[in-house]
Design an enzyme around this catalytic site. Structure first.
Site, PDB file in Angstrom:
ATOM      1  N   HIS A 153       0.839  -1.203   0.000  1.00 50.42           N
ATOM      2  CA  HIS A 153       0.000   0.000   0.000  1.00 50.42           C
ATOM      3  C   HIS A 153       0.871   1.248   0.000  1.00 50.42           C
ATOM      4  O   HIS A 153       1.720   1.409   0.881  1.00 50.42           O
ATOM      5  CB  HIS A 153      -0.887  -0.030   1.248  1.00 50.42           C
ATOM      6  CG  HIS A 153      -1.840   1.106   1.357  1.00 50.42           C
ATOM      7  ND1 HIS A 153      -1.915   1.917   2.451  1.00 50.42           N
ATOM      8  CD2 HIS A 153      -2.776   1.579   0.474  1.00 50.42           C
ATOM      9  CE1 HIS A 153      -2.855   2.824   2.264  1.00 50.42           C
ATOM     10  NE2 HIS A 153      -3.390   2.646   1.072  1.00 50.42           N
TER      11      HIS A 153
ATOM     12  N   HIS B  68      -0.363  11.210  -1.965  1.00 49.30           N
ATOM     13  CA  HIS B  68      -1.693  10.866  -1.460  1.00 49.30           C
ATOM     14  C   HIS B  68      -2.524  12.098  -1.140  1.00 49.30           C
ATOM     15  O   HIS B  68      -3.647  12.253  -1.604  1.00 49.30           O
ATOM     16  CB  HIS B  68      -1.570   9.984  -0.214  1.00 49.30           C
ATOM     17  CG  HIS B  68      -2.888   9.572   0.358  1.00 49.30           C
ATOM     18  ND1 HIS B  68      -3.607  10.351   1.237  1.00 49.30           N
ATOM     19  CD2 HIS B  68      -3.647   8.461   0.145  1.00 49.30           C
ATOM     20  CE1 HIS B  68      -4.724   9.743   1.557  1.00 49.30           C
ATOM     21  NE2 HIS B  68      -4.785   8.592   0.912  1.00 49.30           N
TER      22      HIS B  68
HETATM   23  O1  G3P Z   1      -6.445   2.014  -3.356  1.00 48.20           O
HETATM   24  C1  G3P Z   1      -6.621   1.501  -2.067  1.00 48.20           C
HETATM   25  C2  G3P Z   1      -6.359   2.539  -1.009  1.00 48.20           C
HETATM   26  O2  G3P Z   1      -5.105   3.131  -1.259  1.00 48.20           O
HETATM   27  C3  G3P Z   1      -7.415   3.602  -0.956  1.00 48.20           C
HETATM   28  O3  G3P Z   1      -7.260   4.496   0.096  1.00 48.20           O
HETATM   29  O4  G3P Z   1      -6.668   6.686   0.989  1.00 48.20           O
HETATM   30  O5  G3P Z   1      -5.001   4.865   1.073  1.00 48.20           O
HETATM   31  O6  G3P Z   1      -5.565   5.956  -1.092  1.00 48.20           O
HETATM   32  P1  G3P Z   1      -6.069   5.554   0.263  1.00 48.20           P
HETATM   33 MG    MG Z   2      -4.376   4.761  -2.469  1.00 48.70          MG
END
Ligand code: G3P
Ligand code: MG
Length: 255
Positions: free
Chosen positions: A12, A54
């Site tokens: 992630h 992000h």
């Molecule tokens: O794409 C999955 C996840 O990354 C979505 O949430 O806020 O971490 O981008 P976020």
């Molecule tokens: Mg994401």
């Protein structure tokens, strides 16, 4: 290009527990820790360069202040995107999407490109990111999976690059998810692990749709979700969560 195989674990924002999120160091860490795929977030600099980031603001993950969308690439490139995470990452930069693609291709990492436009820039972000992808992602590597909470990005991606698989990204799973998937021509469903129920996982699995859940950082819940039928889990903690994924093979996306 071959259709992608989704592994049980996807790094992630790179490897967000091991290295600063959405950086080249994070992509390298994900690879080193054994991830076969990574997810990262893409938005635009003020002058339209796709970058990995992000937040809409610079404050949390860089030594800059204010809105990302206000700074041209030349100014963003001066910022430190690593020191906030740890002194050993001082000097790490905000990567361009192009740099990230080149590195992932070199490392053989599969990619989930999450389009995360700054407010009002959904179309431009989609157009520019897809143009870079088309130009940089090598033929012969598995196709990138495009996802977004901004569903107009998915609609535009379907128009501009229909060959790329799309993932419908949401928080809570809405009751009408099959209609939403059909509307945007999405092959995968991405939802928050926080609210998903076992019965919903079973229903998605029964429909033959790969279900990707974020963000799962504890091995116990990870194992339960995979056993319940989730296809892939986005995790910051690749080694710890990866350890329980043994036995859950990759799932090929229908080509
Ligand atoms: O794409 C999955 C996840 O990354 C979505 O949430 O806020 O971490 O981008 P976020
Ligand atoms: Mg994401």
């Amino acid at each position: 290009m071959p259709s992608p195989e989704l592994p049980p674990i996807i790094g992630h924002r790179g490897a967000a527990a091991a290295a600063p999120e959405n950086t080249l160091a994070g992509l390298r860490a994900a690879h080193r820790l054994g991830a076969r795929w990574v997810e990262f977030d893409v938005k635009l600099s003020q002058d339209g360069v796709p970058i990995l980031m992000h937040d809409d603001r610079l404050n949390r993950t860089t030594n800059g202040r204010g809105k990302v969308a206000k700074l041209p690439m030349a100014a963003l490139a001066e910022l430190d995107a690593g020191a906030w995470f740890g002194p050993q990452f001082t000097g790490e930069r905000i990567p361009t999407f192009e740099q990230a693609l080149d590195l992932c291709a070199e490392l053989g990492l599969g990619i989930n490109v999450e389009l995360k436009p700054c407010p009002g820039r959904a179309d431009e972000t989609t157009r520019r990111a897809l143009a870079v992808l088309r130009e940089r992602w090598p033929q012969g590597l598995p196709l990138p999976l495009i996802s977004s909470f901004e569903h107009r990005c998915l609609a535009l991606a379907a128009e501009l690059a229909p060959e790329l698989p799309r993932g419908y990204l949401c928080g809570r799973l809405a009751r009408n998810w099959p209609a939403e998937l059909a509307r945007y021509g999405c092959q995968t469903l991405h939802a928050s692990a926080r609210w998903v129920r076992q019965s919903q996982i079973a229903a998605v699995q029964a429909a033959g749709v790969p279900l990707l859940l974020y963000t799962v950082n504890e091995p116990g819940p990870a194992q339960a979700l995979l056993r319940a039928g989730a296809t892939s889990l986005f995790t910051d903690r690749i080694s710890e969560v990866g350890a329980v994924a043994a036995g859950h093979g990759p799932e090929r996306l229908a080509g």
